[in-house]
Design a protein around this motif. Structure first.
Motif, PDB file in Angstrom:
ATOM      1  N   ARG A  99      75.121 -54.867 -45.387  1.00  0.00           N
ATOM      2  CA  ARG A  99      76.215 -53.886 -45.448  1.00  0.00           C
ATOM      3  C   ARG A  99      77.498 -54.521 -45.967  1.00  0.00           C
ATOM      4  O   ARG A  99      78.203 -53.934 -46.797  1.00  0.00           O
ATOM      5  CB  ARG A  99      76.470 -53.292 -44.069  1.00  0.00           C
ATOM      6  CG  ARG A  99      75.474 -52.263 -43.661  1.00  0.00           C
ATOM      7  CD  ARG A  99      75.848 -51.665 -42.329  1.00  0.00           C
ATOM      8  NE  ARG A  99      74.903 -50.632 -41.959  1.00  0.00           N
ATOM      9  CZ  ARG A  99      74.821 -50.111 -40.756  1.00  0.00           C
ATOM     10  NH1 ARG A  99      75.621 -50.521 -39.787  1.00  0.00           N
ATOM     11  NH2 ARG A  99      73.938 -49.176 -40.507  1.00  0.00           N
ATOM     12  N   PHE A 100      77.802 -55.710 -45.461  1.00  0.00           N
ATOM     13  CA  PHE A 100      79.006 -56.410 -45.902  1.00  0.00           C
ATOM     14  C   PHE A 100      78.931 -56.673 -47.405  1.00  0.00           C
ATOM     15  O   PHE A 100      79.893 -56.432 -48.135  1.00  0.00           O
ATOM     16  CB  PHE A 100      79.156 -57.709 -45.121  1.00  0.00           C
ATOM     17  CG  PHE A 100      80.443 -58.468 -45.341  1.00  0.00           C
ATOM     18  CD1 PHE A 100      81.506 -57.947 -46.045  1.00  0.00           C
ATOM     19  CD2 PHE A 100      80.581 -59.736 -44.809  1.00  0.00           C
ATOM     20  CE1 PHE A 100      82.684 -58.661 -46.231  1.00  0.00           C
ATOM     21  CE2 PHE A 100      81.746 -60.475 -44.989  1.00  0.00           C
ATOM     22  CZ  PHE A 100      82.801 -59.930 -45.701  1.00  0.00           C
ATOM     23  N   PHE A 101      77.795 -57.132 -47.895  1.00  0.00           N
ATOM     24  CA  PHE A 101      77.586 -57.403 -49.321  1.00  0.00           C
ATOM     25  C   PHE A 101      77.785 -56.143 -50.148  1.00  0.00           C
ATOM     26  O   PHE A 101      78.540 -56.152 -51.136  1.00  0.00           O
ATOM     27  CB  PHE A 101      76.184 -57.981 -49.531  1.00  0.00           C
ATOM     28  CG  PHE A 101      75.759 -58.114 -50.959  1.00  0.00           C
ATOM     29  CD1 PHE A 101      76.380 -59.027 -51.803  1.00  0.00           C
ATOM     30  CD2 PHE A 101      74.726 -57.345 -51.466  1.00  0.00           C
ATOM     31  CE1 PHE A 101      75.977 -59.158 -53.125  1.00  0.00           C
ATOM     32  CE2 PHE A 101      74.315 -57.472 -52.774  1.00  0.00           C
ATOM     33  CZ  PHE A 101      74.945 -58.381 -53.609  1.00  0.00           C
ATOM     34  N   VAL A 102      77.145 -55.051 -49.762  1.00  0.00           N
ATOM     35  CA  VAL A 102      77.242 -53.802 -50.533  1.00  0.00           C
ATOM     36  C   VAL A 102      78.672 -53.281 -50.518  1.00  0.00           C
ATOM     37  O   VAL A 102      79.208 -52.883 -51.557  1.00  0.00           O
ATOM     38  CB  VAL A 102      76.253 -52.748 -49.988  1.00  0.00           C
ATOM     39  CG1 VAL A 102      76.502 -51.384 -50.609  1.00  0.00           C
ATOM     40  CG2 VAL A 102      74.820 -53.190 -50.239  1.00  0.00           C
ATOM     41  N   ARG A 103      79.299 -53.295 -49.359  1.00  0.00           N
ATOM     42  CA  ARG A 103      80.686 -52.808 -49.271  1.00  0.00           C
ATOM     43  C   ARG A 103      81.649 -53.712 -50.041  1.00  0.00           C
ATOM     44  O   ARG A 103      82.573 -53.230 -50.687  1.00  0.00           O
ATOM     45  CB  ARG A 103      81.108 -52.692 -47.815  1.00  0.00           C
ATOM     46  CG  ARG A 103      80.422 -51.533 -47.126  1.00  0.00           C
ATOM     47  CD  ARG A 103      80.818 -51.442 -45.678  1.00  0.00           C
ATOM     48  NE  ARG A 103      80.147 -50.303 -45.072  1.00  0.00           N
ATOM     49  CZ  ARG A 103      79.923 -50.183 -43.782  1.00  0.00           C
ATOM     50  NH1 ARG A 103      80.334 -51.126 -42.949  1.00  0.00           N
ATOM     51  NH2 ARG A 103      79.303 -49.135 -43.309  1.00  0.00           N
ATOM     52  N   TRP A 104      81.430 -55.018 -49.967  1.00  0.00           N
ATOM     53  CA  TRP A 104      82.317 -55.933 -50.691  1.00  0.00           C
ATOM     54  C   TRP A 104      82.169 -55.741 -52.196  1.00  0.00           C
ATOM     55  O   TRP A 104      83.167 -55.717 -52.915  1.00  0.00           O
ATOM     56  CB  TRP A 104      82.016 -57.391 -50.308  1.00  0.00           C
ATOM     57  CG  TRP A 104      82.978 -58.336 -50.940  1.00  0.00           C
ATOM     58  CD1 TRP A 104      84.223 -58.669 -50.493  1.00  0.00           C
ATOM     59  CD2 TRP A 104      82.791 -59.057 -52.154  1.00  0.00           C
ATOM     60  NE1 TRP A 104      84.820 -59.557 -51.350  1.00  0.00           N
ATOM     61  CE2 TRP A 104      83.957 -59.815 -52.388  1.00  0.00           C
ATOM     62  CE3 TRP A 104      81.747 -59.138 -53.072  1.00  0.00           C
ATOM     63  CZ2 TRP A 104      84.109 -60.626 -53.495  1.00  0.00           C
ATOM     64  CZ3 TRP A 104      81.898 -59.954 -54.177  1.00  0.00           C
ATOM     65  CH2 TRP A 104      83.063 -60.685 -54.374  1.00  0.00           C
ATOM     66  N   CYS A 105      80.954 -55.572 -52.655  1.00  0.00           N
ATOM     67  CA  CYS A 105      80.733 -55.347 -54.089  1.00  0.00           C
ATOM     68  C   CYS A 105      81.291 -54.001 -54.530  1.00  0.00           C
ATOM     69  O   CYS A 105      81.647 -53.843 -55.700  1.00  0.00           O
ATOM     70  CB  CYS A 105      79.241 -55.430 -54.425  1.00  0.00           C
ATOM     71  SG  CYS A 105      78.585 -57.104 -54.318  1.00  0.00           S
TER      72      CYS A 105
END
Length: 115
Positions: free
Chosen positions: A22-28
């Motif tokens: 989730r952090f990866f997708v939101r950060w991207c």
């Protein structure tokens, strides 16, 4: 602690993996344009792990956990069965960590890695 025999993972591990994905997708998607992880690749993973190191000052164990989560996402969830594809992401840790050698470097020649 109860582990799933089929997946061989424990609920705390699953929770950590969900957090990192989730952090990866939101950060991207921080620019307002959310994208599916299948539409992202090594560049985004590199940028994400670099951000963890440079801006968040994440430890090596944090990097390993984030990388393991993303490897699981790309291997198991998105079905990248080609061995070279996950190795691209494994190579990213060495780049993001400032050239720290990985034990996997001895197993995979650089010629197999797409850079």
């Amino acid at each position: 602690m109860r582990c799933s025999p089929r997946q061989r993972s424990c609920p705390p591990t699953e929770q950590a993996y969900v957090y990192w994905v989730r952090f990866f997708v939101r950060w991207c998607g921080r620019g307002g344009q959310m994208r599916h992880p299948r539409d992202m690749g090594a560049l985004e993973v590199t940028q994400f792990l670099t951000m963890l190191a440079n801006e968040r000052h994440a430890s090596a164990s944090t990097h390993n956990q984030a990388l393991s989560s993303l490897l699981f996402l790309y291997r198991e969830v998105l079905g990248h069965s080609d061995v070279s594809t996950p190795m691209i992401y494994t190579h990213v840790l060495k780049v993001a960590a400032g050239g720290t050698a990985s034990p996997l470097d001895a197993l995979v020649p650089d010629a197999l890695l797409i850079q």
